[in-house]
Design a protein around this motif. Structure first.
Motif, mmCIF file in Angstrom:
data_model
loop_
_atom_site.group_PDB
_atom_site.id
_atom_site.type_symbol
_atom_site.label_atom_id
_atom_site.label_comp_id
_atom_site.label_asym_id
_atom_site.label_seq_id
_atom_site.Cartn_x
_atom_site.Cartn_y
_atom_site.Cartn_z
ATOM 1 N N TRP A 26 -17.100 105.157 44.461
ATOM 2 C CA TRP A 26 -16.675 105.862 45.666
ATOM 3 C C TRP A 26 -15.762 105.008 46.526
ATOM 4 C CZ3 TRP A 26 -17.414 110.798 45.255
ATOM 5 C CH2 TRP A 26 -18.496 111.278 44.522
ATOM 6 N N LEU A 34 -9.961 112.490 46.673
ATOM 7 C CA LEU A 34 -11.217 113.240 46.761
ATOM 8 C C LEU A 34 -10.959 114.666 47.230
ATOM 9 C CD1 LEU A 34 -14.320 113.178 46.537
ATOM 10 C CD2 LEU A 34 -14.362 112.484 48.933
ATOM 11 N N LYS A 44 -20.394 114.251 46.049
ATOM 12 C CA LYS A 44 -20.538 113.308 47.163
ATOM 13 C C LYS A 44 -21.390 113.911 48.273
ATOM 14 C CE LYS A 44 -18.043 110.178 50.169
ATOM 15 N NZ LYS A 44 -16.776 109.612 50.593
ATOM 16 N N SER A 57 -15.770 105.303 51.285
ATOM 17 C CA SER A 57 -14.513 105.912 50.841
ATOM 18 C C SER A 57 -13.542 104.801 50.517
ATOM 19 C CB SER A 57 -13.906 106.782 51.939
ATOM 20 O OG SER A 57 -14.708 107.914 52.163
#
Length: 88
Positions: A26, A34, A44, A57
């Protein structure tokens, strides 16, 4: 990791492959990427909801333009498109 490399003239099976990752990195996935991948957005959100922890992120990035896909739904058999905007 790559298992097989295929060229026009040969197929190469890669020896000594690195193990495949066990999940999503991630912290390497930019918010812009994303936002383009719905299944990862949903995953997520689900993980964050179940764990109660916000996942990291990746850094922001500018994505290159993508091809328009709306022509696929208007294609007829044989590849012709049904586009009335060309009739001027």
């Amino acid at each position: 990791p790559v298992d097989i490399i295929v060229t026009p003239t040969q197929i190469i099976r890669v020896p000594n492959r690195v193990p495949k990752p066990g999940g999503v990195f991630w912290d390497l996935l930019s918010p812009q990427k994303l936002s383009k991948i719905r299944v990862l957005q949903q995953l997520k959100q689900q993980i964050e909801k179940e764990s109660g922890v916000a996942l990291p992120s990746g850094p922001d990035e500018v994505l290159p333009p993508t091809a328009r896909r709306d022509g696929f739904k208007n294609q007829k058999k044989g590849g012709a498109t049904n586009n009335n905007n060309n009739n001027k």
